[in-house]
Enzyme design. Structure first.
Site, PDB file in Angstrom:
ATOM      1  N   HIS A   1       0.838  -1.204   0.000  1.00  0.00           N
ATOM      2  CA  HIS A   1       0.000   0.000   0.000  1.00  0.00           C
ATOM      3  C   HIS A   1       0.873   1.254   0.000  1.00  0.00           C
ATOM      4  O   HIS A   1       0.691   2.160  -0.838  1.00  0.00           O
ATOM      5  CB  HIS A   1      -0.902  -0.025   1.243  1.00  0.00           C
ATOM      6  CG  HIS A   1      -1.703   1.215   1.455  1.00  0.00           C
ATOM      7  ND1 HIS A   1      -3.048   1.289   1.200  1.00  0.00           N
ATOM      8  CD2 HIS A   1      -1.350   2.462   1.902  1.00  0.00           C
ATOM      9  CE1 HIS A   1      -3.495   2.508   1.476  1.00  0.00           C
ATOM     10  NE2 HIS A   1      -2.477   3.239   1.915  1.00  0.00           N
ATOM     11  N   GLU A   2       1.824   1.310   0.918  1.00  0.00           N
ATOM     12  CA  GLU A   2       2.682   2.499   1.018  1.00  0.00           C
ATOM     13  C   GLU A   2       3.594   2.649  -0.194  1.00  0.00           C
ATOM     14  O   GLU A   2       3.981   3.761  -0.552  1.00  0.00           O
ATOM     15  CB  GLU A   2       3.515   2.437   2.298  1.00  0.00           C
ATOM     16  CG  GLU A   2       2.701   2.405   3.582  1.00  0.00           C
ATOM     17  CD  GLU A   2       1.778   3.595   3.719  1.00  0.00           C
ATOM     18  OE1 GLU A   2       2.086   4.672   3.170  1.00  0.00           O
ATOM     19  OE2 GLU A   2       0.721   3.455   4.379  1.00  0.00           O
TER      20      GLU A   2
ATOM     21  N   HIS B   1       1.953   4.901  -2.730  1.00  0.00           N
ATOM     22  CA  HIS B   1       2.138   6.315  -2.421  1.00  0.00           C
ATOM     23  C   HIS B   1       3.560   6.766  -2.774  1.00  0.00           C
ATOM     24  O   HIS B   1       3.766   7.835  -3.353  1.00  0.00           O
ATOM     25  CB  HIS B   1       1.892   6.569  -0.933  1.00  0.00           C
ATOM     26  CG  HIS B   1       0.477   6.370  -0.501  1.00  0.00           C
ATOM     27  ND1 HIS B   1      -0.598   6.894  -1.186  1.00  0.00           N
ATOM     28  CD2 HIS B   1      -0.047   5.702   0.568  1.00  0.00           C
ATOM     29  CE1 HIS B   1      -1.724   6.572  -0.550  1.00  0.00           C
ATOM     30  NE2 HIS B   1      -1.416   5.844   0.499  1.00  0.00           N
TER      31      HIS B   1
END
Length: 427
Positions: free
Chosen positions: A21-22, A25
């Site tokens: 997920h990170e 980003h």
């Protein structure tokens, strides 16, 4: 031992999901020139880290999440705001503290690499990239299972015949008590291995259609089965009984009852089947996320010793425990255990996608909503030929973000306690 191994494996899978997920980003922020100072899995004290370029990569002691730190998350004060009298109100202090913390890492040479300076569509991509990575992982896992392994699908071939009719809430469904009436299927002479060719004069290729026809029927119904290559005509006297609804198992309705269990077999799905399944799963997951506040009384009741619902919310501890339960189960084969482990992990990633897209700060969806509102506001100003209103100041929403964070923390602690004292079980 298998329980422990399953918990560890699933926990590692959850940590990978957070890191994945990170990563979304991180990659998109760097792609648009935003300086990222940290990429961390976990919170609290740093256990390990290594700096490469502008970014410190590391693992922290509390493995219940992760984050990346981008410089310039909030725009500076407007010039006209500097002349105003400073306010000591708690909400104003929160705003200014958040703004100050966001500007601490901004140096003169990095002044052009701040997050708030990027166009709204770029900021939307950066914030959406994390949840989308979870969606990609969920779709990838589900697609591999659906297309490569298949879905356990009921057929029109009989697996077992109920010997008698039991109440829907019967605790023991393996034995027939004295005086229990014979099931319509047993009385009609159905046998395991029979393939139902016709029911009440119509043929059915799928069990779902046949099941609905049985439930909608009453009285004496002619049935044709294929047995050992021969067609056999049977006559079943269906009875009416209370059974859970097919579309909502929490409600019961009066339906026709025959007393058959269908044979299950694996059916591999095509792309269309995967798309349909994923659409239904995203819709169901969104519904469950919206219902989270309604689950508080159930969680409190479960902690107090009441029954824990099968679809009750679970946290990282509860999900990891389910992984251990699946891997150690002797009720299903090894291949089915592995598939169920991956299904659980994909389900968690799907939940992370839906949850993080909620338009609430500090969630990713809150930043997306702020950037979208800025784009609308600037577009409107351009159309009506008004001055550019500038970037939307999400720092002013920090009091709301803190309040939402406290609610999330409280809810997470409630789920954690429920997972420990009264966990959800699958078997």
């Amino acid at each position: 031992m298998l329980v422990v191994v399953g918990i560890v494996i699933f926990f590692v899978g959850l940590l990978f999901s957070i890191a994945w997920h990170e990563l979304g980003h991180l990659l998109t922020a760097k792609m648009f020139g935003v300086k990222v100072t940290q990429y961390m899995v976990g919170f609290g004290r740093t256990l390990w880290s290594r700096k490469k370029g502008d970014t410190e990569y590391g693992i922290k002691a509390v493995p219940f999440g992760g984050y990346i730190r981008m410089i310039g998350m909030f725009p500076p004060k407007r010039e006209e705001e500097y002349g105003r009298t400073a306010s000591s109100a708690p909400w104003r202090v929160m705003i200014e503290d958040a703004r100050e913390a966001a500007s601490e890492e901004v140096t003169a040479e990095d002044a052009h690499r701040q997050f708030y300076q990027r166009k709204p569509w770029k900021r939307i991509i950066v914030m959406a990239a994390g949840p989308v990575m979870n969606l990609i992982l969920a779709v990838g896992i589900f697609a591999a299972i659906l297309m490569g392994y298949g879905v356990s699908t009921p057929t029109t071939t009989v697996e077992a015949v109920s010997e008698c009719v039991l109440p829907a809430d019967a605790a023991d469904t393996t034995t027939c008590p004295a005086g229990a009436p014979a099931s319509p299927a047993a009385a009609a002479g159905f046998r395991p291995g029979d393939r139902i060719v016709e029911f009440n004069g119509r043929s059915y290729a799928e069990w779902e259609q046949l099941q609905r026809a049985i439930r909608d029927s009453s009285g004496t119904v002619p049935v044709v089965v294929e047995r050992d290559g021969q067609r056999v005509h049977l006559s079943a006297d269906l009875m009416q009984t209370e059974r859970p609804r097919l579309d909502d198992t929490s409600e019961s309705v009066t339906v026709g009852f025959l007393g058959l269990t269908p044979t299950m077999h694996l059916v591999k799905q095509d792309v269309g089947g995967v798309v349909g399944t994923m659409t239904n799963m995203v819709t169901l997951t969104a519904q469950k996320v919206i219902e989270l506040p309604q689950r508080v009384p159930d969680l409190v009741g479960a902690i107090a010793g009441g029954e824990r619902e099968q679809d009750s919310p679970v946290g990282i501890v509860g999900a990891s425990r389910l992984g251990g339960e699946v891997l150690s189960s002797d009720q299903i084969g090894v291949d089915a255990r592995i598939i169920m482990m991956f299904n659980l992990l994909a389900g968690v990633n799907l939940s992370l996608f839906v949850f993080n897209m909620l338009p609430l700060l500090p969630l990713d969806g809150g930043h997306i909503a702020g950037a979208a509102w800025e784009s609308i506001r600037r577009g409107f100003a351009k159309v009506v030929r008004r001055p550019d209103p500038g970037p939307f100041d999400t720092a002013k929403l920090m009091p709301v973000a803190y309040a939402v964070s406290l609610l999330f923390i409280g809810y997470s602690l409630l789920v954690l306690v429920a997972d420990v004292v009264n966990p959800v079980t699958l078997f």
